[in-house]
Design an enzyme around this catalytic site. Structure first.
Site, PDB file in Angstrom:
ATOM      1  N   LYS A  92      26.011 -14.972  -4.784  1.00 46.40           N
ATOM      2  CA  LYS A  92      24.697 -14.460  -5.229  1.00 46.40           C
ATOM      3  C   LYS A  92      24.129 -13.434  -4.254  1.00 46.40           C
ATOM      4  O   LYS A  92      23.043 -13.583  -3.700  1.00 46.40           O
ATOM      5  CB  LYS A  92      23.683 -15.584  -5.451  1.00 46.40           C
TER       6      LYS A  92
HETATM    7  P1  5BU Z   1      25.953 -28.794 -11.178  1.00 44.44           P
HETATM    8  O1  5BU Z   1      26.343 -29.856 -10.224  1.00 44.44           O
HETATM    9  O2  5BU Z   1      26.863 -28.750 -12.428  1.00 44.44           O
HETATM   10  O3  5BU Z   1      24.491 -28.806 -11.513  1.00 44.44           O
HETATM   11  O4  5BU Z   1      26.244 -27.450 -10.347  1.00 44.44           O
HETATM   12  C1  5BU Z   1      25.970 -26.177 -10.866  1.00 44.44           C
HETATM   13  C2  5BU Z   1      26.536 -25.109  -9.975  1.00 44.44           C
HETATM   14  O5  5BU Z   1      26.293 -23.847 -10.561  1.00 44.44           O
HETATM   15  C3  5BU Z   1      25.948 -25.038  -8.572  1.00 44.44           C
HETATM   16  O6  5BU Z   1      26.980 -24.623  -7.688  1.00 44.44           O
HETATM   17  C4  5BU Z   1      24.894 -23.949  -8.642  1.00 44.44           C
HETATM   18  O7  5BU Z   1      24.769 -23.242  -7.429  1.00 44.44           O
HETATM   19  C5  5BU Z   1      25.466 -23.034  -9.701  1.00 44.44           C
HETATM   20  N1  5BU Z   1      24.446 -22.349 -10.533  1.00 44.44           N
HETATM   21  C6  5BU Z   1      23.566 -23.017 -11.354  1.00 44.44           C
HETATM   22  O8  5BU Z   1      23.576 -24.245 -11.422  1.00 44.44           O
HETATM   23  N2  5BU Z   1      22.684 -22.317 -12.124  1.00 44.44           N
HETATM   24  C7  5BU Z   1      22.613 -20.971 -12.101  1.00 44.44           C
HETATM   25  O9  5BU Z   1      21.821 -20.375 -12.829  1.00 44.44           O
HETATM   26  C8  5BU Z   1      23.519 -20.294 -11.228  1.00 44.44           C
HETATM   27  C9  5BU Z   1      24.422 -20.991 -10.481  1.00 44.44           C
HETATM   28 BR1  5BU Z   1      23.470 -18.471 -11.156  1.00 44.44          BR
END
Ligand code: 5BU
Length: 258
Positions: A92
């Protein structure tokens, strides 16, 4: 209207990496990206090796690994080749072109050397993409622009999303698509990747909002689902990854047949 298959869309891409990823999705029959948000090198490598056969992309936050050494990158690259997935560093970037170029190239993580894909905010304007592209193009890398986040209360409104799409159109050989909750363009060359995926929907305690694979792919027209805790916090991450893979693939086939 029928949706084109991933491999048909591969033929429409100006970026060789985007074409490679679209083809990989159809060849491997998976549109699941694993967000491997663990904090030790051993855990990251174990996940990559065990779940590698199920996924198209392994997404990392390399700066959360407490025992990082450059050897980890060599080992990750070996596993990516072994299991045929791409590496996506979820960095990012969000600064001026000159600074992001240094952050992409150097420091401890040398992201451009190993991550096939990285991502950036469009907020600073096109200079951020230019800076990353100067380095990334030479190495056959691809960039995703953040169009729409999954978190509640984000500031990315419709105008911001449309301006992000316009920015991407200036760099079609380097920008491969978007991090988004919905497909933001009907142009088949863009890859839409969606985080915030959980089979039971819901949210976490820090404003993360979840949608299901079916909603992301079939209803919202996305192409790749990104799942972290839904898989890695499960009792059996491999079995869970297979459930997400099946759900994502079924939604894609259903959308193609519409
Ligand atoms: P989760 O554990 O499935 O909630 O992780 C989601 C991942 O995706 C996590 O590494 C965030 O940094 C990443 N992410 C997100 O959740 N939402 C966004 O809008 C973006 C990245 Br851009």
């Amino acid at each position: 209207m029928k949706r084109l298959s991933y491999s048909d869309r591969a033929k429409t891409c100006a970026s060789p990496l985007a074409a490679q990823l679209f083809q990989l999705l159809d060849d491997k029959k998976t549109n699941l990206a694993l967000s491997a948000d663990v904090t030790s090198a051993a855990e990251l490598l174990a996940l990559a090796d065990k779940l590698g056969p199920e996924i198209c992309v392994l997404k990392t936050h390399i700066d959360i690994i407490h025992d990082f050494t450059p050897t980890l990158l060599t080992e990750l690259t070996t596993l990516a080749l072994k299991h045929q997935f791409l590496l996506f560093e979820d960095r990012k970037f969000a600064d001026i072109g000159n600074t992001v170029k240094h952050q992409y190239e150097g420091g401890a993580y040398r992201i451009a050397d190993w991550a096939n894909i990285t991502n950036a905010h469009s907020l600073p304007g096109p200079g951020i993409v230019q800076g990353l592209a100067e380095l990334g193009r030479k190495k056959n890398r691809g960039l995703l622009l953040l169009a729409e986040m999954s978190s509640a209360g984000h500031l990315m409104n419709t105008d911001y999303i449309q301006a992000t799409l316009k920015m991407a159109e200036q760099f079609p050989d380097f920008v491969i698509g978007f991090i988004t909750q919905h497909a933001i363009s009907s142009e088949p060359k863009w890859i839409n990747m969606t985080p915030g995926i959980n089979l039971s929907g819901g949210s976490d305690t820090l404003s993360q909002q979840y949608i299901t694979p079916e909603k992301a792919i079939f209803e919202n027209g996305s192409d790749i689902i990104i799942t972290g805790r839904g898989i890695i916090a499960a009792d059996n991450p491999l079995l869970e990854a297979q459930l997400y893979r099946t759900a994502g693939w079924r939604a894609y086939l259903k959308h193609c047949q519409e």
